[in-house]
Design an enzyme around this catalytic site. Structure first.
Site, PDB file in Angstrom:
ATOM      1  N   ASN A  91     -99.185  35.967 -87.810  1.00  0.00           N
ATOM      2  CA  ASN A  91     -99.399  35.208 -88.492  1.00  0.00           C
ATOM      3  C   ASN A  91     -98.571  34.961 -89.721  1.00  0.00           C
ATOM      4  OD1 ASN A  91    -101.987  32.637 -89.286  1.00  0.00           O
ATOM      5  ND2 ASN A  91    -101.917  34.324 -90.899  1.00  0.00           N
ATOM      6  N   SER A 142     -95.239  27.341 -84.589  1.00  0.00           N
ATOM      7  CA  SER A 142     -95.773  25.459 -85.058  1.00  0.00           C
ATOM      8  C   SER A 142     -95.774  24.714 -83.841  1.00  0.00           C
ATOM      9  CB  SER A 142     -94.991  25.494 -86.343  1.00  0.00           C
ATOM     10  OG  SER A 142     -95.103  23.806 -87.136  1.00  0.00           O
ATOM     11  N   TYR A 155     -87.793  25.668 -91.909  1.00  0.00           N
ATOM     12  CA  TYR A 155     -89.100  25.630 -91.324  1.00  0.00           C
ATOM     13  C   TYR A 155     -89.208  25.597 -89.375  1.00  0.00           C
ATOM     14  CZ  TYR A 155     -93.842  25.847 -90.539  1.00  0.00           C
ATOM     15  OH  TYR A 155     -95.154  25.927 -89.750  1.00  0.00           O
ATOM     16  N   SER A 158     -86.772  28.026 -87.991  1.00  0.00           N
ATOM     17  CA  SER A 158     -87.577  29.477 -88.442  1.00  0.00           C
ATOM     18  C   SER A 158     -88.564  29.353 -86.908  1.00  0.00           C
ATOM     19  CB  SER A 158     -88.006  29.909 -89.702  1.00  0.00           C
ATOM     20  OG  SER A 158     -88.886  29.496 -89.700  1.00  0.00           O
ATOM     21  N   LYS A 159     -89.352  28.280 -86.913  1.00  0.00           N
ATOM     22  CA  LYS A 159     -90.684  28.313 -85.429  1.00  0.00           C
ATOM     23  C   LYS A 159     -90.184  28.165 -84.390  1.00  0.00           C
ATOM     24  CE  LYS A 159     -93.654  28.811 -88.712  1.00  0.00           C
ATOM     25  NZ  LYS A 159     -94.005  30.360 -88.279  1.00  0.00           N
ATOM     26  N   ILE A 188    -102.722  21.529 -89.696  1.00  0.00           N
ATOM     27  CA  ILE A 188    -104.131  21.778 -89.593  1.00  0.00           C
ATOM     28  C   ILE A 188    -104.314  22.115 -91.489  1.00  0.00           C
ATOM     29  CG2 ILE A 188    -105.262  24.306 -89.665  1.00  0.00           C
ATOM     30  CD1 ILE A 188    -104.538  23.578 -87.087  1.00  0.00           C
TER      31      ILE A 188
END
Length: 257
Positions: A91, A142, A155, A158-159, A188
């Site tokens: 996580n 994500s 980001y 990376s996801k 979120i």
């Protein structure tokens, strides 16, 4: 459901990781929680113990998935303490703002090290124990791994890597009885954007705008993500591997905005 199962959760000091740990505790899992913030991690561990039907005390390990020595220590302490590992929840993650014109290599390396390299190494070390227990892995990716967004280049990269990592490892370990899946949260309400310098006012405006970009008309909650992680880790998902499930209020199906 998870009695006598050992569940290791990274990034458990806040947000999705903390709530996921608490929900696993309610199901009597034996928990290993890890994160960088000692005080917050202790709060998570204490709440897990309170919520556990058997009042089980989690093994709390302060560490950084950026650091190989911390990852090695985490696995060692887990096995020394519990003697097994049944579920790994990758996580821990960080975010950074920036485009191809202004994302520094330093930021790229930091995000990729935390979001990809750390989980890669932790999964590598955890695999022999998960094969032994016929356990499973849930990666927290994500919606940014499934959809393209400007201004968060490193980001998103990376996801997307995490989603491919999930599928590849799922194929590699399927024959050994280990399932590997991912959840892909939309927006979120956590502090992840505030940590990268977004002001509270701008973040509030962003959350308001998200009512238009998410089909259900709202952002998600950490509990909704936690419940999906628990489903994937449970026997209820025994025939599911190699998938990435959007937990995003329909954001993945919306036209770009």
């Amino acid at each position: 459901m998870f009695a006598n199962k050992v569940v290791l959760i990274t990034g458990a000091s806040s947000g999705i990781g903390a709530d996921t740990a608490i929900e696993f505790a309610k199901l009597d899992a034996k928990l290993v929680v890890t994160g960088r913030n000692k005080d917050n991690l202790e709060k998570t561990a204490k709440e897990c113990e309170l919520q556990s039907p058997s009042k089980l005390t989690p093994l709390s390990v302060v560490g950084d998935v950026d650091k190989e020595a911390d990852i090695e220590r985490l696995i060692k302490e887990t096995i020394d303490h519990f003697g097994q590992l049944d579920v790994l929840v990758n996580n821990a993650g960080i975010m950074g703002m920036g485009s191809i014109e202004n994302t520094s290599l330093e930021q790229y390396d930091s995000i990729m090290n935390t979001n990809v390299r750390g989980p890669y190494y932790l999964t590598m070390l955890a695999t022999p124990h998960l094969v032994k227990s016929k356990g499973n892995i849930v990666n927290v990716s994500s919606i940014a791994g499934l959809r393209s967004f400007p201004g968060v280049l490193a980001y998103c990269t990376s996801k997307a890597a995490m989603d491919q990592f999930t599928r590849c490892v799922a194929l590699e370990l399927a024959g050994k009885g280990v399932r590997v899946n991912a959840v892909n949260p939309g927006v979120i309400a956590t502090n992840i954007r505030l940590r990268v310098g977004v002001s509270e006012a701008d973040y509030a405006a962003y959350l308001e705008k998200c009512k238009e970009t998410h089909a259900l008309g709202r952002t998600g909650t950490t509990l909704e993500v936690a419940n999906t992680i628990i489903f994937l880790a449970s026997d209820a998902a025994s025939n599911i591997t190699g998938i990435s499930i959007p937990v995003d209020g329909g954001r993945h199906a919306m036209c770009p905005r």
